[in-house]
Design an enzyme around this catalytic site. Structure first.
Site, PDB file in Angstrom:
ATOM      1  N   MET A  45      46.121 -31.159 -75.345  1.00 17.69           N
ATOM      2  CA  MET A  45      45.903 -29.746 -75.017  1.00 17.69           C
ATOM      3  C   MET A  45      44.964 -29.189 -76.078  1.00 17.69           C
ATOM      4  O   MET A  45      45.344 -28.380 -76.925  1.00 17.69           O
ATOM      5  CB  MET A  45      47.251 -29.009 -74.992  1.00 17.69           C
ATOM      6  CG  MET A  45      48.044 -29.316 -73.732  1.00 17.69           C
ATOM      7  SD  MET A  45      49.794 -28.931 -73.930  1.00 17.69           S
ATOM      8  CE  MET A  45      50.345 -30.457 -74.671  1.00 17.69           C
ATOM      9  N   HIS A  93      49.086 -36.398 -74.284  1.00 21.11           N
ATOM     10  CA  HIS A  93      48.669 -35.203 -73.539  1.00 21.11           C
ATOM     11  C   HIS A  93      47.874 -34.313 -74.484  1.00 21.11           C
ATOM     12  O   HIS A  93      48.445 -33.673 -75.374  1.00 21.11           O
ATOM     13  CB  HIS A  93      49.937 -34.492 -73.015  1.00 21.11           C
ATOM     14  CG  HIS A  93      49.673 -33.244 -72.246  1.00 21.11           C
ATOM     15  ND1 HIS A  93      50.672 -32.368 -71.891  1.00 21.11           N
ATOM     16  CD2 HIS A  93      48.533 -32.718 -71.745  1.00 21.11           C
ATOM     17  CE1 HIS A  93      50.158 -31.351 -71.225  1.00 21.11           C
ATOM     18  NE2 HIS A  93      48.852 -31.541 -71.130  1.00 21.11           N
ATOM     19  N   HIS A 141      56.126 -39.177 -74.311  1.00 24.26           N
ATOM     20  CA  HIS A 141      55.112 -38.151 -74.015  1.00 24.26           C
ATOM     21  C   HIS A 141      54.806 -37.396 -75.313  1.00 24.26           C
ATOM     22  O   HIS A 141      55.708 -36.811 -75.934  1.00 24.26           O
ATOM     23  CB  HIS A 141      55.645 -37.206 -72.940  1.00 24.26           C
ATOM     24  CG  HIS A 141      54.654 -36.175 -72.492  1.00 24.26           C
ATOM     25  ND1 HIS A 141      53.701 -36.433 -71.537  1.00 24.26           N
ATOM     26  CD2 HIS A 141      54.475 -34.879 -72.874  1.00 24.26           C
ATOM     27  CE1 HIS A 141      52.972 -35.336 -71.334  1.00 24.26           C
ATOM     28  NE2 HIS A 141      53.420 -34.378 -72.145  1.00 24.26           N
ATOM     29  N   SER A 155      59.490 -35.838 -73.856  1.00 21.12           N
ATOM     30  CA  SER A 155      58.472 -35.207 -74.705  1.00 21.12           C
ATOM     31  C   SER A 155      59.037 -35.006 -76.100  1.00 21.12           C
ATOM     32  O   SER A 155      60.012 -34.269 -76.287  1.00 21.12           O
ATOM     33  CB  SER A 155      58.056 -33.857 -74.122  1.00 21.12           C
ATOM     34  OG  SER A 155      57.343 -33.147 -75.107  1.00 21.12           O
ATOM     35  N   MET A 205      48.432 -30.263 -79.576  1.00 17.50           N
ATOM     36  CA  MET A 205      47.941 -28.885 -79.354  1.00 17.50           C
ATOM     37  C   MET A 205      47.108 -28.444 -80.550  1.00 17.50           C
ATOM     38  O   MET A 205      47.459 -28.739 -81.692  1.00 17.50           O
ATOM     39  CB  MET A 205      49.125 -27.926 -79.188  1.00 17.50           C
ATOM     40  CG  MET A 205      50.085 -28.333 -78.083  1.00 17.50           C
ATOM     41  SD  MET A 205      51.338 -27.074 -77.838  1.00 17.50           S
ATOM     42  CE  MET A 205      52.458 -27.939 -76.733  1.00 17.50           C
ATOM     43  N   ASP A 229      55.006 -31.773 -65.723  1.00 14.42           N
ATOM     44  CA  ASP A 229      55.251 -31.471 -67.131  1.00 14.42           C
ATOM     45  C   ASP A 229      55.606 -30.003 -67.332  1.00 14.42           C
ATOM     46  O   ASP A 229      54.784 -29.115 -67.119  1.00 14.42           O
ATOM     47  CB  ASP A 229      53.993 -31.848 -67.932  1.00 14.42           C
ATOM     48  CG  ASP A 229      54.205 -31.739 -69.431  1.00 14.42           C
ATOM     49  OD1 ASP A 229      55.344 -31.514 -69.862  1.00 14.42           O
ATOM     50  OD2 ASP A 229      53.203 -31.897 -70.161  1.00 14.42           O
ATOM     51  N   ASP A 264      52.602 -34.458 -77.158  1.00 17.05           N
ATOM     52  CA  ASP A 264      51.856 -33.228 -76.888  1.00 17.05           C
ATOM     53  C   ASP A 264      51.005 -32.821 -78.082  1.00 17.05           C
ATOM     54  O   ASP A 264      51.531 -32.343 -79.090  1.00 17.05           O
ATOM     55  CB  ASP A 264      52.836 -32.096 -76.554  1.00 17.05           C
ATOM     56  CG  ASP A 264      53.507 -32.308 -75.213  1.00 17.05           C
ATOM     57  OD1 ASP A 264      52.784 -32.446 -74.208  1.00 17.05           O
ATOM     58  OD2 ASP A 264      54.752 -32.343 -75.168  1.00 17.05           O
ATOM     59  N   MET A 278      50.903 -29.193 -64.630  1.00 16.65           N
ATOM     60  CA  MET A 278      51.663 -28.368 -65.568  1.00 16.65           C
ATOM     61  C   MET A 278      52.538 -27.408 -64.767  1.00 16.65           C
ATOM     62  O   MET A 278      52.029 -26.606 -63.986  1.00 16.65           O
ATOM     63  CB  MET A 278      50.730 -27.560 -66.474  1.00 16.65           C
ATOM     64  CG  MET A 278      49.931 -28.381 -67.468  1.00 16.65           C
ATOM     65  SD  MET A 278      50.918 -29.490 -68.498  1.00 16.65           S
ATOM     66  CE  MET A 278      52.081 -28.367 -69.248  1.00 16.65           C
TER      67      MET A 278
HETATM   68  C1  DX5 Z   1      54.103 -28.000 -72.753  1.00 16.32           C
HETATM   69  C2  DX5 Z   1      54.099 -29.500 -73.009  1.00 16.32           C
HETATM   70  C3  DX5 Z   1      55.284 -30.170 -72.436  1.00 16.32           C
HETATM   71  C4  DX5 Z   1      56.586 -29.765 -73.070  1.00 16.32           C
HETATM   72  C5  DX5 Z   1      57.676 -29.908 -72.069  1.00 16.32           C
HETATM   73  O1  DX5 Z   1      52.901 -27.471 -73.155  1.00 16.32           O
HETATM   74  O2  DX5 Z   1      52.951 -30.092 -72.423  1.00 16.32           O
HETATM   75  O3  DX5 Z   1      55.157 -31.583 -72.467  1.00 16.32           O
HETATM   76  O4  DX5 Z   1      56.894 -30.504 -74.226  1.00 16.32           O
HETATM   77  O5  DX5 Z   1      58.833 -29.378 -72.600  1.00 16.32           O
HETATM   78  P1  DX5 Z   1      60.042 -28.910 -71.673  1.00 16.32           P
HETATM   79  O6  DX5 Z   1      60.503 -30.117 -70.927  1.00 16.32           O
HETATM   80  O7  DX5 Z   1      61.035 -28.409 -72.680  1.00 16.32           O
HETATM   81  O8  DX5 Z   1      59.525 -27.834 -70.776  1.00 16.32           O
HETATM   82 ZN    ZN Z   2      52.937 -32.336 -72.198  1.00 14.51          ZN
END
Ligand code: DX5
Ligand code: ZN
Length: 223
Positions: free
Chosen positions: A70, A68, A35, A10, A39, A177, A37, A139
């Site tokens: 969010m 991903h 990956h 990620s 947000m 994740d 993320d 998650m």
């Molecule tokens: C959290 C994200 C994850 C995050 C994981 O909301 O969706 O993908 O980056 O990070 P680690 O591996 O540090 O928990």
């Molecule tokens: Zn993620």
């Protein structure tokens, strides 16, 4: 012999002042996907990056992108994110009142359709839609931030979902994740995970490439 599991570092945990170098490390490594993320500060209490940055990332990435989302109302942005031809676009179950329609919308772009479940959302809510899902992202932390502690109930959720997939004879992948690292990778693979997302355990390691290699080397059968 089950298909080998995939490792998806990620980039949330990368050093954004040297993003290119960190991405090139992933390109060189044994990792399988990037990956990403996204947000929005509404679905989750944090804002990261959107299309503009992902387009730049796509120019450097030599491996498939695992996006991903969010965000609330992800259906408004699917086509825009699809422009970089990602392998997977994942939306949250909790953000999609018309999940079936949104999954068809993702597939129409050529991407695989993923559904993420927050830690409190039981896997059985997917019972009547599992056939339409290419990847379920469980998650194992509350989404919003990297570097959080793995929620241990995610292991039994993984087992339950693996049973549901086997019973129906589907090829839906299970992605885990949040809080994933060398300490829990083996148990997760044994429970039935196919894709491990790892942020801080990779980019926080003294040798990130070696951390990826170690995560990739686990075998659920012989590990
Ligand atoms: C959290 C994200 C994850 C995050 C994981 O909301 O969706 O993908 O980056 O990070 P680690 O591996 O540090 O928990
Ligand atoms: Zn993620």
């Amino acid at each position: 012999m089950p298909a080998p599991h995939l490792i998806a570092p990620s980039l949330l945990a990368a050093d954004f002042t040297r993003l290119k170098e960190d991405m090139e490390m992933v390109n060189r490594s044994e990792a399988d996907w990037f990956h990403l993320d996204v947000m929005d500060g509404r679905f989750v209490p944090n804002i990261t990056f959107g299309m503009f940055i992902i387009e730049a990332m796509a120019k450097i990435a030599q491996k498939p992108l695992d996006i991903h989302l969010m965000i609330v109302e992800p259906e408004r942005y699917i086509e825009q994110f699809a422009k970089v031809q990602p392998e997977v676009i994942t939306v949250h179950y909790e953000a999609c009142p018309h999940l079936h329609r949104t999954l068809q919308q993702i597939k129409a772009t050529g991407a695989k359709a993923g559904v993420a479940l927050n830690p409190h959302t039981p896997v059985h809510v997917l019972e009547d839609i599992l056939e339409d899902i290419d990847l379920v992202c469980l998650m194992s932390v509350n989404p919003g931030f990297g570097g959080q502690k793995f929620i241990y109930q995610s292991l039994s959720k993984t087992r339950k979902l693996r049973d549901m997939i086997e019973e129906r004879n589907l090829s839906t992948r299970i992605e885990i994740d949040g809080g994933v690292g060398l300490q829990n990778a083996e148990s997760l693979l044994q429970a039935g995970a196919d894709v491990l997302v790892a942020g801080s355990s990779v980019f926080g390691a003294s040798d990130p490439e070696a951390a990826i290699r170690a995560l990739k080397a686990f075998s659920p059968m012989f590990g």
